[in-house]
Design a protein around this motif. Structure first.
Motif, PDB file in Angstrom:
ATOM      1  N   GLN A 173       0.828  -1.206   0.000  1.00  0.00           N
ATOM      2  CA  GLN A 173       0.000   0.000   0.000  1.00  0.00           C
ATOM      3  C   GLN A 173       0.864   1.259   0.000  1.00  0.00           C
ATOM      4  OE1 GLN A 173      -2.560  -0.686   3.445  1.00  0.00           O
ATOM      5  NE2 GLN A 173      -4.316  -1.009   2.085  1.00  0.00           N
ATOM      6  N   MET A 174       1.916   1.259   0.800  1.00  0.00           N
ATOM      7  CA  MET A 174       2.789   2.432   0.884  1.00  0.00           C
ATOM      8  C   MET A 174       3.468   2.719  -0.458  1.00  0.00           C
ATOM      9  SD  MET A 174       4.448   1.762   4.640  1.00  0.00           S
ATOM     10  CE  MET A 174       5.471   3.232   4.685  1.00  0.00           C
ATOM     11  N   LEU A 175       3.966   1.683  -1.106  1.00  0.00           N
ATOM     12  CA  LEU A 175       4.589   1.870  -2.412  1.00  0.00           C
ATOM     13  C   LEU A 175       3.578   2.357  -3.442  1.00  0.00           C
ATOM     14  CD1 LEU A 175       6.978  -1.210  -2.775  1.00  0.00           C
ATOM     15  CD2 LEU A 175       7.643   1.195  -2.595  1.00  0.00           C
ATOM     16  N   ASN A 176       2.398   1.751  -3.440  1.00  0.00           N
ATOM     17  CA  ASN A 176       1.377   2.165  -4.397  1.00  0.00           C
ATOM     18  C   ASN A 176       0.969   3.621  -4.158  1.00  0.00           C
ATOM     19  OD1 ASN A 176      -0.514   0.862  -6.540  1.00  0.00           O
ATOM     20  ND2 ASN A 176      -1.866   2.107  -5.290  1.00  0.00           N
ATOM     21  N   ASN A 177       0.858   4.010  -2.886  1.00  0.00           N
ATOM     22  CA  ASN A 177       0.521   5.406  -2.561  1.00  0.00           C
ATOM     23  C   ASN A 177       1.544   6.365  -3.143  1.00  0.00           C
ATOM     24  OD1 ASN A 177      -1.674   4.527  -1.081  1.00  0.00           O
ATOM     25  ND2 ASN A 177      -0.635   4.704   0.894  1.00  0.00           N
ATOM     26  N   TYR A 178       2.826   6.030  -2.990  1.00  0.00           N
ATOM     27  CA  TYR A 178       3.876   6.903  -3.516  1.00  0.00           C
ATOM     28  C   TYR A 178       3.720   7.112  -5.021  1.00  0.00           C
ATOM     29  CZ  TYR A 178       8.159   8.035  -5.882  1.00  0.00           C
ATOM     30  OH  TYR A 178       9.053   8.572  -6.763  1.00  0.00           O
TER      31      TYR A 178
ATOM     32  N   ILE B 160      -4.805  -2.900  10.866  1.00  0.00           N
ATOM     33  CA  ILE B 160      -4.422  -2.913   9.457  1.00  0.00           C
ATOM     34  C   ILE B 160      -5.349  -3.830   8.670  1.00  0.00           C
ATOM     35  CG2 ILE B 160      -2.610  -3.562   7.828  1.00  0.00           C
ATOM     36  CD1 ILE B 160      -0.568  -2.829  10.026  1.00  0.00           C
ATOM     37  N   LEU B 161      -5.597  -5.024   9.196  1.00  0.00           N
ATOM     38  CA  LEU B 161      -6.464  -5.981   8.528  1.00  0.00           C
ATOM     39  C   LEU B 161      -7.866  -5.422   8.342  1.00  0.00           C
ATOM     40  CD1 LEU B 161      -6.876  -8.891   7.438  1.00  0.00           C
ATOM     41  CD2 LEU B 161      -7.511  -9.543   9.782  1.00  0.00           C
ATOM     42  N   ASP B 162      -8.373  -4.755   9.388  1.00  0.00           N
ATOM     43  CA  ASP B 162      -9.723  -4.192   9.344  1.00  0.00           C
ATOM     44  C   ASP B 162      -9.783  -2.880   8.568  1.00  0.00           C
ATOM     45  OD1 ASP B 162     -10.521  -6.308  10.919  1.00  0.00           O
ATOM     46  OD2 ASP B 162     -10.528  -5.153  12.789  1.00  0.00           O
ATOM     47  N   GLN B 163      -8.606  -2.346   8.177  1.00  0.00           N
ATOM     48  CA  GLN B 163      -8.548  -1.024   7.543  1.00  0.00           C
ATOM     49  C   GLN B 163      -9.318  -0.015   8.393  1.00  0.00           C
ATOM     50  OE1 GLN B 163      -6.829  -0.375   3.921  1.00  0.00           O
ATOM     51  NE2 GLN B 163      -5.838  -1.540   5.560  1.00  0.00           N
TER      52      GLN B 163
ATOM     53  N   TYR C  33      -1.140   4.482  13.720  1.00  0.00           N
ATOM     54  CA  TYR C  33      -0.263   3.668  14.557  1.00  0.00           C
ATOM     55  C   TYR C  33       1.205   3.951  14.241  1.00  0.00           C
ATOM     56  CZ  TYR C  33       0.402   0.736  10.438  1.00  0.00           C
ATOM     57  OH  TYR C  33       0.715   0.285   9.186  1.00  0.00           O
ATOM     58  N   SER C  34       2.053   3.520  15.145  1.00  0.00           N
ATOM     59  CA  SER C  34       3.494   3.738  15.006  1.00  0.00           C
ATOM     60  C   SER C  34       4.177   2.514  14.425  1.00  0.00           C
ATOM     61  CB  SER C  34       4.118   4.061  16.367  1.00  0.00           C
ATOM     62  OG  SER C  34       3.971   2.962  17.259  1.00  0.00           O
TER      63      SER C  34
ATOM     64  N   THR D 111      -1.628   5.676   8.811  1.00  0.00           N
ATOM     65  CA  THR D 111      -3.050   5.398   8.990  1.00  0.00           C
ATOM     66  C   THR D 111      -3.277   3.899   8.874  1.00  0.00           C
ATOM     67  OG1 THR D 111      -3.520   5.666   6.632  1.00  0.00           O
ATOM     68  CG2 THR D 111      -3.697   7.637   8.006  1.00  0.00           C
ATOM     69  N   SER D 112      -4.160   3.367   9.698  1.00  0.00           N
ATOM     70  CA  SER D 112      -4.488   1.941   9.596  1.00  0.00           C
ATOM     71  C   SER D 112      -5.204   1.665   8.287  1.00  0.00           C
ATOM     72  CB  SER D 112      -5.367   1.516  10.777  1.00  0.00           C
ATOM     73  OG  SER D 112      -4.711   1.764  12.004  1.00  0.00           O
ATOM     74  N   GLN D 113      -5.953   2.632   7.808  1.00  0.00           N
ATOM     75  CA  GLN D 113      -6.641   2.508   6.529  1.00  0.00           C
ATOM     76  C   GLN D 113      -5.754   3.042   5.404  1.00  0.00           C
ATOM     77  OE1 GLN D 113     -10.127   5.087   5.470  1.00  0.00           O
ATOM     78  NE2 GLN D 113     -11.206   3.129   5.414  1.00  0.00           N
ATOM     79  N   ASN D 114      -5.329   2.180   4.524  1.00  0.00           N
ATOM     80  CA  ASN D 114      -4.572   2.525   3.321  1.00  0.00           C
ATOM     81  C   ASN D 114      -3.116   2.916   3.566  1.00  0.00           C
ATOM     82  OD1 ASN D 114      -4.634   2.613   0.451  1.00  0.00           O
ATOM     83  ND2 ASN D 114      -4.634   4.844   0.527  1.00  0.00           N
ATOM     84  N   SER D 115      -2.619   2.791   4.789  1.00  0.00           N
ATOM     85  CA  SER D 115      -1.185   2.978   5.076  1.00  0.00           C
ATOM     86  C   SER D 115      -0.643   4.317   4.569  1.00  0.00           C
ATOM     87  CB  SER D 115      -0.377   1.823   4.470  1.00  0.00           C
ATOM     88  OG  SER D 115      -0.835   0.581   4.934  1.00  0.00           O
TER      89      SER D 115
END
Length: 286
Positions: free
Chosen positions: A147-152, A221-224, A230-231, A246-250
């Motif tokens: 998710q983090m890579l895709n966001n970037y 994270i699983l529940d988005q 979170y840290s 963010t727990s939703q979509n990182s």
């Protein structure tokens, strides 16, 4: 405070501290990469394989990909592909037989050439993962990292001009929506908070803070979960990297580095988070 993770090759002296997402300097390079196929490198004797493939199927939206084991890569030698693999840092307690980086890094690494030890000049993008990953943890770790890579890539693709994806611009203001910090509970992994003085974490952060087992964070994270952030603290040879996601979509809300010997969240980190929230509310009121 560094708010971003996209670092140009022009600032390689700060590579290990700042490299989180990508090394693209122009939007045209991002657009060209969208036409490049990603080869997800699988390794034998690793629970990583099924988790990375599942995460890519669910969360990778940017370009096409396929999977191949590390001994099957000769078929791509003259093709326009990039390689995605996992790099273990030198201090990682992960026992899986995976890759590494010449400049110590722990997480997913996207490269234009495949080497079990990735060289700095070959790296296109990266995303941090936890130093300790047990067999059952891979699904959550890969979900977040993909998710983090895709966001970037989505951020970079939608940039107005080249200057918006330069290191200086993005380190000054990473383009995630900081409103996502408002009215959220902050989950901090147990034994990673070190405060000084009389103020407690909720007072400094100006919202609810809870120290929890990592399994609680993984469930968010699983529940988005849209109600929590979170840290994530990651150590390599030279640095402790501190992330608030963010727990939703990182989505990246906060990034900072410190000495790896004292890899904990401090008053300064919570104060910086409170300041980011205050700035977001100020912008909303205009």
């Amino acid at each position: 405070m560094k708010k971003l993770f996209v670092v140009s090759l022009l600032v390689m002296f700060n590579y290990a501290a700042s490299a989180q997402f990508g090394f693209f300097k122009k939007k045209s390079e991002i657009e060209k990469f969208k036409e490049t196929k990603v080869v997800v490198v699988l390794f034998y004797d690793s629970a990583y394989n099924a988790s990375i493939e599942t995460a890519m199927l669910r969360y990778w939206k940017f370009n096409n990909f396929e999977v191949a084991f590390d001994n099957e890569l000769m078929q791509y030698k003259k093709k326009d592909v990039a390689y995605l693999m996992f790099s273990k840092s030198k201090g990682s307690k992960n026992k899986a037989k995976l890759g590494s980086c010449e400049e110590d890094f722990n997480g997913l690494v996207l490269t234009n050439k495949f080497k079990r030890k990735a060289m700095p000049e070959d790296i296109l993008a990266q995303a941090f993962c936890s130093n300790n990953i047990d067999t059952a943890d891979w699904n959550f770790e890969m979900q977040r990292a993909v998710q983090m890579l895709n966001n970037y890539f989505e951020y970079a693709m939608n940039a107005t001009r080249d200057g918006d994806i330069t290191a200086a611009k993005m380190m000054a203001d990473y383009p995630s929506d900081k409103n996502q910090l408002l009215d959220k509970k902050l989950l901090i992994e147990d034994k990673t908070l070190a405060l000084k003085g009389k103020k407690n974490a909720p007072d400094i952060f100006d919202a609810e803070v809870e120290e929890v087992d990592r399994d609680v964070i993984y469930k968010a994270i699983l529940d988005q979960d849209n109600a929590t952030v979170y840290s994530l603290l990651v150590k390599d040879e030279k640095f402790c990297t501190k992330l608030i996601l963010t727990s939703q979509n990182s989505e990246v809300m906060y990034y900072e580095t410190s000495n790896p010997e004292t890899c904990k969240l401090t008053n300064k980190d919570l104060e910086a988070l409170a300041a980011i929230k205050k700035e977001a509310m100020k912008k909303n009121s205009k």
